[in-house]
Scaffold this motif. Sequence first.
Motif, PDB file in Angstrom:
ATOM      1  N   GLN A  37       0.848  -1.185   0.000  1.00 42.72           N
ATOM      2  CA  GLN A  37       0.000   0.000   0.000  1.00 42.72           C
ATOM      3  C   GLN A  37       0.887   1.239   0.000  1.00 42.72           C
ATOM      4  O   GLN A  37       1.733   1.414   0.876  1.00 42.72           O
ATOM      5  N   GLY A  42      -4.824   2.291  -2.699  1.00 39.92           N
ATOM      6  CA  GLY A  42      -5.407   1.032  -2.257  1.00 39.92           C
ATOM      7  C   GLY A  42      -4.348  -0.055  -2.110  1.00 39.92           C
ATOM      8  O   GLY A  42      -3.152   0.183  -2.300  1.00 39.92           O
TER       9      GLY A  42
ATOM     10  N   LEU B  87     -13.085   0.208   2.871  1.00 40.98           N
ATOM     11  CA  LEU B  87     -12.637  -0.506   1.679  1.00 40.98           C
ATOM     12  C   LEU B  87     -13.689  -1.515   1.242  1.00 40.98           C
ATOM     13  O   LEU B  87     -14.160  -2.320   2.048  1.00 40.98           O
ATOM     14  N   SER B 103      -9.998   1.115  -3.676  1.00 38.46           N
ATOM     15  CA  SER B 103      -9.056   2.091  -3.120  1.00 38.46           C
ATOM     16  C   SER B 103      -9.580   2.777  -1.870  1.00 38.46           C
ATOM     17  O   SER B 103      -8.823   3.460  -1.184  1.00 38.46           O
TER      18      SER B 103
END
Lengths: 118, 111
Positions: A37, A42, B87, B103
């Motif tokens: 990450q 993400g 998420l 993301s």
Amino acid sequence: DGGITQSPKYLFRKEGQNVTLSCEQNLNHDAMYWYRQDPGQGLRLIYYSQIVNDFQKGDIAEGYSVSREKKESFPLTVTSAQKNPTAFYLCASSRGLASPQSSYNEQFFGPGTRLTVL
Amino acid sequence: RKEVEQDPGPFNVPEGATVAFNCTYSNSASQSFFWYRQDCRKEPKLLMSVYSSGNEDGRFTAQLNRASQYISLLIRDSKLSDSATYLCVVNIPTGRRALTFGSGTRLQVQP
């Protein structure tokens, strides 16, 4: 106390050095995963393993290597070939898939390792 | 098109408000759906699984809409402690036997 441990929490590496990140789980999970990450981004899959002695490349495997010699351990080596290794590395585990058609089990994460290349 | 897509936010809401996030996924054959929560500089933690019939856990409700290929998360009576990144996680059945993470959507609950 069951869970996933990662060590070290912070790691500093000089350019050109290989470094190995540890991941251990005592949840008796078959599957293990490594993610990277970057800040504000993400999770990206590096490698995963559904069973001992077997592993597959994820989306960004170049410059990384793994091994899965024991069910509870899935170490990740960041090699000098990885051009931009500074990131937060997360290890996860889950119960394995009963069959290719079965639903996926949730993944549980370790606390992560922050790698900085100096 | 991304396999799992979320609005990055941030969603800034006052305490006590109701807020909802959506997440779209690209593959109609996906069958496993989750919401995770990630606090700043911490690991993601499972918030809830999303079932076809929907599910509720206290102030949190998750729904799945297969026809439109999205999942949603509703948070009622927002608390300051709900501030985090949420998420969306889906399996994308393309041969890779691992979950795909969106993301994230950042939520900031304000006093």
